[in-house]
Design an enzyme around this catalytic site. Sequence first.
Site, PDB file in Angstrom:
ATOM      1  CB  THR A   1       4.653 -42.975   0.854  1.00  0.00           C
ATOM      2  OG1 THR A   1       5.039 -43.267  -0.360  1.00  0.00           O
ATOM      3  CG2 THR A   1       3.535 -44.106   1.599  1.00  0.00           C
TER       4      THR A   1
ATOM      5  CD  GLU B   1      -1.320  -2.422   2.096  1.00  0.00           C
ATOM      6  OE1 GLU B   1      -0.048  -2.774   1.739  1.00  0.00           O
ATOM      7  OE2 GLU B   1      -1.999  -2.999   2.947  1.00  0.00           O
TER       8      GLU B   1
ATOM      9  CD  GLU C   1      13.254 -30.134  -4.710  1.00  0.00           C
ATOM     10  OE1 GLU C   1      13.600 -30.798  -5.581  1.00  0.00           O
ATOM     11  OE2 GLU C   1      13.190 -28.986  -4.606  1.00  0.00           O
TER      12      GLU C   1
HETATM   13  C1  AOF Z   1       0.071  -4.964   4.444  1.00  0.00           C
HETATM   14  N1  AOF Z   1       0.530  -4.939   3.325  1.00  0.00           N
HETATM   15  O1  AOF Z   1       2.168  -5.356   1.890  1.00  0.00           O
HETATM   16  C2  AOF Z   1       2.278  -6.658   3.859  1.00  0.00           C
HETATM   17  C3  AOF Z   1       1.392  -6.828   4.866  1.00  0.00           C
HETATM   18  O2  AOF Z   1       6.956  -6.320  10.010  1.00  0.00           O
HETATM   19  P1  AOF Z   1       6.417  -5.745   8.934  1.00  0.00           P
HETATM   20  O3  AOF Z   1       5.988  -4.371   9.031  1.00  0.00           O
HETATM   21  O4  AOF Z   1       6.740  -5.850   7.579  1.00  0.00           O
HETATM   22  O5  AOF Z   1       4.891  -6.382   8.890  1.00  0.00           O
HETATM   23  C4  AOF Z   1       4.612  -7.568   8.418  1.00  0.00           C
HETATM   24  C5  AOF Z   1       2.992  -8.132   8.641  1.00  0.00           C
HETATM   25  O6  AOF Z   1       2.195  -7.171   8.070  1.00  0.00           O
HETATM   26  C6  AOF Z   1       2.947  -9.533   8.037  1.00  0.00           C
HETATM   27  O7  AOF Z   1       3.165 -10.551   9.065  1.00  0.00           O
HETATM   28  C7  AOF Z   1       1.549  -9.376   7.659  1.00  0.00           C
HETATM   29  O8  AOF Z   1       0.641  -9.537   8.655  1.00  0.00           O
HETATM   30  C8  AOF Z   1       1.519  -7.936   7.298  1.00  0.00           C
HETATM   31  N2  AOF Z   1       1.736  -7.702   5.748  1.00  0.00           N
HETATM   32  N3  AOF Z   1       0.487  -6.087   5.095  1.00  0.00           N
HETATM   33  O9  AOF Z   1      -0.834  -4.358   4.678  1.00  0.00           O
HETATM   34  C9  AOF Z   1       1.867  -5.512   2.913  1.00  0.00           C
HETATM   35  N4  AOF Z   1       3.440  -7.533   3.499  1.00  0.00           N
HETATM   36 ZN    ZN Z   2       0.954  -3.192   5.932  1.00  0.00          ZN
END
Ligand code: AOF
Ligand code: ZN
Length: 374
Positions: free
Chosen positions: A311, A61, A304
């Site tokens: 199995t 975002e 892999e």
């Molecule tokens: C979003 N947009 O592009 C992503 C999200 O440690 P940080 O700040 O990078 O946060 C990681 C967490 O944020 C990740 O575990 C997930 O819950 C969320 N990722 N959220 O709005 C993004 N990559």
């Molecule tokens: Zn975020």
Amino acid sequence: MAELRAGLAPSDRAFLERARVLARHGWGQVHPNPLVGCVIEKDGAVVGEGFHARFGGPHAEILALEEALHRANGATAFVSLEPCDHHGKTPPCTEALLKAGVARVVFGASDPGAESGGGAERLRREGIEVVGPVWGEGEAVAENPAFHHTARASRPFVALKLALSLDGRIAAARGERSRVTGGEAEKEVHRLRSGFDAIMIGAATARVDDPQLTVRLAPEGRAAPRRLLLDPRATLPSDAALLRDAERSPVHVFTRLDAPEVDMERLEGAGAHVHPVPAAAEGLVLDAVLDVCWELGLRAILCEGGSRLATSLLREDLVQRLYLFLAPQAFGPSGVPAFGPGIAGAPWGAFAPAFPPELFGRDALLVFDRRTGA
Ligand code: AOF
Ligand code: ZN
């Protein structure tokens, strides 16, 4: 959920689809974070795009808002994952969206994170129109299976990759190294590896194929996957390809508790980390192996083969995803079947296609996810 999707205008669906495609560009670079893409649309035109491209780096975002600048005011943000509402390594996306004056947010999957989740609620409270989760659970999990699995289970996500002939064989004969799929499929396997913490094989595969299990034919991921070998009796030769480059990409060998000590020491001397675990009737207690993996911080593991490991993993219901490469050839009755006796007890009915089939040269890739609750 189907109703929510049906209620979306075709253009909304197309923008969300674009966000999904953008998200996938982060493969190999953001793990264990999820793949996330974002499109900002104003008056029918895309004014900003972004995807989470690097672990610890800006979220999708934020990059899309940076591109959109003032045009984000009154716009719609399409995000593949619910915007986060927490201070992690980066500040909350909810606040950035609010500050930019975004009027509407459409998102594909909910964020299952205890801390990062809740973004949709927060945005709604602040008066923004929020539509989502648009995707059903299977579709959401398909984009970020390890992220969703580890949030739920605190257990490593396990994917099993097999290259099969059309008559269901993985090699021409026992003890023989065989080419099953072609070069395009091989490249795809290397790309897939870059999105996992570790690659696992069994002792017979190590002996017959002598693989290196590194990422060579694809852009490297943010960290070289570790190599994991299940070798109950510690028989891996000291000059095996697997033991090369152990400094850059560590090698972990799992043995029985009573494996010959001299061999455990030999493997340690050759640069491997040796982990003795309890023995099962056949091989090792796989749950114990996965416990050690979790303790080592390994969240996503790509297995892999070969047939015995495949199995056992399936029979014990430890596989969350199947990557099946199908090659248009047959090995006939002397070929090695993909699965051994006992495979019938695996939860086959719980697997559902994750994506439409994809073609790599003459080979087809089918991906199945194990549905929870199924
Ligand atoms: C979003 N947009 O592009 C992503 C999200 O440690 P940080 O700040 O990078 O946060 C990681 C967490 O944020 C990740 O575990 C997930 O819950 C969320 N990722 N959220 O709005 C993004 N990559
Ligand atoms: Zn975020």
